[in-house]
Design an enzyme around this catalytic site. Structure first.
Site, short mmCIF file in Angstrom:
data_model
loop_
_atom_site.label_atom_id
_atom_site.label_comp_id
_atom_site.label_asym_id
_atom_site.label_seq_id
_atom_site.Cartn_x
_atom_site.Cartn_y
_atom_site.Cartn_z
N ARG A 58 0.63 -1.16 0.05
CA ARG A 58 -0.07 0.04 0.15
C ARG A 58 1.02 1.33 -0.01
NH1 ARG A 58 -2.75 2.81 4.22
NH2 ARG A 58 -1.62 1.72 5.68
N ARG A 117 -5.27 -2.08 -6.30
CA ARG A 117 -6.43 -2.64 -5.18
C ARG A 117 -7.27 -1.39 -5.13
NH1 ARG A 117 -3.64 -2.89 0.47
NH2 ARG A 117 -2.04 -4.05 -0.48
N GLN A 149 5.47 -10.84 2.49
CA GLN A 149 5.54 -9.40 3.29
C GLN A 149 6.65 -8.78 2.40
OE1 GLN A 149 4.84 -8.53 7.38
NE2 GLN A 149 7.06 -8.49 7.55
N ARG A 207 16.02 -21.30 36.00
CA ARG A 207 16.26 -20.76 34.52
C ARG A 207 17.14 -21.54 33.89
NH1 ARG A 207 15.05 -15.07 34.46
NH2 ARG A 207 16.73 -14.95 32.64
#
Length: 467
Positions: A58, A117, A149, A207
């Protein structure tokens, strides 16, 4: 980051995938849809499903204006993923969905088709699913969409090839990318709340050491592949579903401007630069007018020509020479007096009518491969040279045809530091070449050592058997 915090997946080697229980589109209807898609898997007499790569780009971006075509390491951001998609060779068509003229122009320069679009799916509030659904409504030939992407510049074709196989050959309905993170999570405590934070994925009393903990898988948003029937039901992830784990160094997502310099260094180290491996540049050929100079010619009253150049470019040429790279100059016109006055000490050819032929002659005389030749040009007469050279660049103000042919677009204009900038780019890529060579040497050395150890072990075993 497209988070999936709190979701625990089984450990999976990098570059591998794992099945995930289906969600969405369940039941008999889903099974019938899967059978329909499987029937098109390229069996005898049946067409293979049409797999389309789709990059959503876009024009509006709140963080970085026109982010999708901003130059990253000399290439428009969207160009990195388009290059990977094209070279993967698994897509029947490659598309960019955009509402902006400039993005459309860049997409076509990189060989993609463009879907314009509608304003309805180009808003800040529009979702990726809405844009993909609109695309499918206009392209009924598409059976599977690989939504890639634009802001993942370290994507490699090898990942896309493997995912395409998962869809087309193994029958998955959807596959999405993940990355492994070794990060301990804690519950959020909002201001004013009277409570303590709680560990989410660890026991503070015990941990884990990093090497003892496989970590967790998070969506990284690099790509989402899905079959048409899922998307039409409103899902990008569902049916027979799997994740694909990407290498951490390839998982780069640019969301804000501060990411840019970090991403540039990451791309130069781990990005995909094309099918051919990079080689060490031995020769740079630079067009004089419009690259070394700004292209302007000043004429005095006594009919003498004057041009201007940037001292930074002269320093760039000196740096290239010190690194053992020959620099040669070329021009369409006779500018021999100008070159003499500049005293650059470079081989030059002027009044050239066929730049490509001169470039070929120099390349052959020096016994170089094309991958060892770099070219900096700015005009239509440079286009074929830009296409032929292993590394090519143009100044920021080069003509459109030259920009389309170049592998790198400088931020600097001609005569204003473009040569120096391209020199710095060459140096960075040389570091990448040297790093890759060093890695190969280390691997080779390790393999030899393993071979020696194995031979020693076999020899000891034979000796013991004899005794």
């Amino acid at each position: 980051m497209h988070g999936s915090a709190g979701l625990h997946f089984p450990a999976c080697p990098r570059g591998r995938y794992a099945r995930v229980a289906g969600r969405g589109g369940r039941g008999a209807e889903r099974d019938r849809d899967r059978e329909r898609d499987t029937a098109m898997d390229g069996g005898e007499g049946r067409p293979q499903p049409h797999l389309a790569a789709l990059v959503l780009a876009r024009g509006g971006s709140k963080g970085i204006p026109l982010k999708n075509i901003k130059l990253l390491a000399g290439v428009p951001l969207i160009g990195w993923v388009l290059r990977a998609a094209i070279d993967a060779g698994v897509f029947h068509s490659i598309w960019v969905s955009t509402d902006h003229d400039e993005i459309e122009k860049v997409a076509k320069q990189f060989g993609a088709q463009v879907h314009r679009r509608s304003p309805e799916v180009s808003q800040d509030s529009s979702t990726s699913l809405e844009a993909i659904t609109e695309f499918l409504n206009h392209h009924h030939e598409v059976d599977v969409v690989g939504n890639i992407q634009a802001t993942s510049p370290c994507l490699h074709p090898s990942d896309l090839i493997k995912v395409a196989d998962m869809i087309q050959k193994e029958g998955f309905d959807s596959v999405f990318s993940v990355v492994r993170r070794h990060q301990f999570r804690w519950s959020e405590v909002k201001k004013g709340e009277n409570k303590m934070t709680e560990p989410q994925n660890l026991n503070p009393a015990k941990r884990y050491r990093r090497q003892d903990w496989p970590g967790e898988l998070y969506e990284n948003g690099s790509f989402y592949f899905a079959k048409r029937h899922l998307i039409e039901k409103g899902y990008l992830q569902g049916g027979k579903m799997a994740y694909y784990e990407m290498r951490a160094e390839h998982s780069v997502d640019i969301d804000i401007d501060i990411d840019w310099p970090i991403a540039e260094q990451r791309v130069l180290s781990f990005g995909y630069f094309g099918k051919e491996p990079l080689k060490e540049v031995k020769l740079l050929v630079c067009s004089i007018d419009g690259c070394l100079t700004n292209g302007r010619i000043y004429v005095t009253e006594d009919h003498k020509e004057m041009v201007s150049y940037d001292y930074r470019d002269i320093v760039g040429i000196d740096l290239l020479k010190k690194r053992g790279i020959q620099v040669r100059l070329i021009s369409d016109r006779d500018c021999s007096k100008t070159l003499s006055a500049m005293q650059l000490g470079c081989v030059a050819k002027v009044s050239v009518t066929n730049k490509l032929q001169v470039l070929k002659d120099w390349q052959e005389d020096m016994g170089l491969s094309w991958k060892e030749v770099a070219y900096l040009g700015n005009e239509e007469s440079d286009v074929e040279c830009l296409k032929q050279a292993g590394m090519s660049a143009v100044p920021a103000d080069a003509c459109a045809a030259a920009q389309k042919a170049a592998g790198y677009i400088c931020k600097s204009r001609g005569g204003c530091g473009a040569v120096r900038e391209f020199a710095e780019h060459i140096f960075l890529l040389l570091e990448k070449v040297n790093s890759a060579r060093k890695q190969l040497e280390e691997i080779s050395s390790a393999e030899k050592e393993m071979g020696r150890n194995e031979n020693t072990r076999k020899g000891n075993k034979e000796l013991m058997e004899k005794e």
